[in-house]
Design a protein around this motif. Sequence first.
Motif, PDB file in Angstrom:
ATOM      1  N   MET A 269       0.828  -1.214   0.000  1.00  0.00           N
ATOM      2  CA  MET A 269       0.000   0.000   0.000  1.00  0.00           C
ATOM      3  C   MET A 269       0.862   1.265   0.000  1.00  0.00           C
ATOM      4  SD  MET A 269      -3.088  -0.836  -0.313  1.00  0.00           S
ATOM      5  CE  MET A 269      -2.827  -2.422  -1.096  1.00  0.00           C
TER       6      MET A 269
ATOM      7  N   LEU B  55      -4.393  -8.168  -0.346  1.00  0.00           N
ATOM      8  CA  LEU B  55      -4.591  -7.829   1.068  1.00  0.00           C
ATOM      9  C   LEU B  55      -6.050  -7.438   1.272  1.00  0.00           C
ATOM     10  CD1 LEU B  55      -1.478  -5.629   1.956  1.00  0.00           C
ATOM     11  CD2 LEU B  55      -1.847  -8.033   2.447  1.00  0.00           C
TER      12      LEU B  55
ATOM     13  N   HIS C 277      -7.492  -6.297   4.572  1.00  0.00           N
ATOM     14  CA  HIS C 277      -7.904  -5.584   5.793  1.00  0.00           C
ATOM     15  C   HIS C 277      -8.511  -4.218   5.445  1.00  0.00           C
ATOM     16  CE1 HIS C 277      -4.320  -3.072   5.621  1.00  0.00           C
ATOM     17  NE2 HIS C 277      -3.632  -4.172   5.391  1.00  0.00           N
ATOM     18  N   VAL C 278      -9.081  -3.591   6.474  1.00  0.00           N
ATOM     19  CA  VAL C 278      -9.925  -2.417   6.242  1.00  0.00           C
ATOM     20  C   VAL C 278      -9.122  -1.210   5.728  1.00  0.00           C
ATOM     21  CG1 VAL C 278      -9.838  -1.488   8.589  1.00  0.00           C
ATOM     22  CG2 VAL C 278     -11.926  -1.248   7.245  1.00  0.00           C
ATOM     23  N   GLN C 279      -7.811  -1.198   5.999  1.00  0.00           N
ATOM     24  CA  GLN C 279      -6.992  -0.080   5.517  1.00  0.00           C
ATOM     25  C   GLN C 279      -6.868  -0.068   3.992  1.00  0.00           C
ATOM     26  OE1 GLN C 279      -6.089   2.533   7.066  1.00  0.00           O
ATOM     27  NE2 GLN C 279      -6.823   1.778   9.013  1.00  0.00           N
TER      28      GLN C 279
ATOM     29  N   ARG D  64      -9.578   2.235   3.022  1.00  0.00           N
ATOM     30  CA  ARG D  64      -9.262   3.637   3.354  1.00  0.00           C
ATOM     31  C   ARG D  64      -8.213   4.203   2.389  1.00  0.00           C
ATOM     32  NH1 ARG D  64     -11.971   4.790   7.928  1.00  0.00           N
ATOM     33  NH2 ARG D  64     -12.148   3.147   9.484  1.00  0.00           N
ATOM     34  N   THR D  65      -7.247   3.378   2.030  1.00  0.00           N
ATOM     35  CA  THR D  65      -6.235   3.818   1.064  1.00  0.00           C
ATOM     36  C   THR D  65      -6.909   4.163  -0.264  1.00  0.00           C
ATOM     37  OG1 THR D  65      -4.597   2.392   2.121  1.00  0.00           O
ATOM     38  CG2 THR D  65      -4.093   3.140  -0.111  1.00  0.00           C
TER      39      THR D  65
ATOM     40  N   GLN E  58      -9.999   4.970  -0.795  1.00  0.00           N
ATOM     41  CA  GLN E  58     -10.867   6.136  -0.636  1.00  0.00           C
ATOM     42  C   GLN E  58     -10.063   7.438  -0.703  1.00  0.00           C
ATOM     43  OE1 GLN E  58     -12.667   6.556   3.240  1.00  0.00           O
ATOM     44  NE2 GLN E  58     -14.614   7.142   2.350  1.00  0.00           N
ATOM     45  N   MET E  59      -8.887   7.444  -0.066  1.00  0.00           N
ATOM     46  CA  MET E  59      -8.055   8.650  -0.063  1.00  0.00           C
ATOM     47  C   MET E  59      -7.598   9.007  -1.471  1.00  0.00           C
ATOM     48  SD  MET E  59      -7.866  10.006   2.757  1.00  0.00           S
ATOM     49  CE  MET E  59      -9.372   9.370   3.395  1.00  0.00           C
TER      50      MET E  59
ATOM     51  N   TYR F 141      -3.440  11.421   5.097  1.00  0.00           N
ATOM     52  CA  TYR F 141      -3.450   9.977   5.402  1.00  0.00           C
ATOM     53  C   TYR F 141      -2.050   9.495   5.790  1.00  0.00           C
ATOM     54  CZ  TYR F 141      -4.705   5.020   4.619  1.00  0.00           C
ATOM     55  OH  TYR F 141      -4.947   3.678   4.741  1.00  0.00           O
TER      56      TYR F 141
ATOM     57  N   GLY G  43       1.114  -3.952   4.652  1.00  0.00           N
ATOM     58  CA  GLY G  43       1.415  -3.354   3.346  1.00  0.00           C
ATOM     59  C   GLY G  43       1.861  -1.905   3.434  1.00  0.00           C
TER      60      GLY G  43
END
Lengths: 119, 146
Positions: A35, A52, A54-56, A59-60, A62-63, B48, B105
Amino acid sequence: MKLSEIRSLLQADVLVGEEALDTTEVEKGYASDLMSDVLAFASPAVLLLTGLTHVQIFRTAQMLDIPSIVFVRGKTPGEDLLQLARGAKMPILATCMSMFEASGRLYGAGLAACNIPRR
Amino acid sequence: MASPYLENFVVDENELFSIGEAAAQIKAILKMLGIPSDVIRRASIVAYEAEMNLVIHGGGGRMELEVRPERVKISALDAGPGIPDIEKAMMEGFSTASEKIREMGFGAGMGLPNIKRNSDSLELLSEVGKGTTLRAEILVKQEREG
């Protein structure tokens, strides 16, 4: 390229956003499990392919204004990620193909790559 | 927008799966204020990455958003261990992130260079044992009408 075409090319399941497949388009693809690199190199309107879950990952995306994520290698995200994606109206696809095969099929069908700046 | 728009966000320590909540709020505010989308995207990446640094290195901290018509300013402040060598920390690939972060990651040493690339100006002040303050500005280039 429309997500509906991507779904057929990757024989993918649609986990979120079935109704938006014909109206959501991506210009490029970026495939990575790192990421840190997605944040550095993915351009806007890019389709993210990753293994991968997971919830991040959401978020990645979305950003970065990433319109949709394809999970590869048969990986499926948890309900927490799917719920966030539903809220954001971000279509989520899942394919059993490897990242290599999925990327190859999309690239072969005309989906462009992101430019990685020379550093 | 006569006076600047100001907002503060608290970022908790070790909340790995909440990383991005402050950045998502910042993004929503910038959208609401009608900031151009390319500026929002760059500001979101900066926010972020900075939020991630607060959680994984700073022991949590605080973020500030200041919006003026001509620029967006994002600050991240922590009272963590500090950065011994800022020049090294700014190099792509240099990382002190934990194994856990890397498994997710992240933490590949791209964050600070990425913040720099997406900012028009970047100030990074740090003192070992005291903490770190990052301030990044993204300019809003007004498109001329007519």
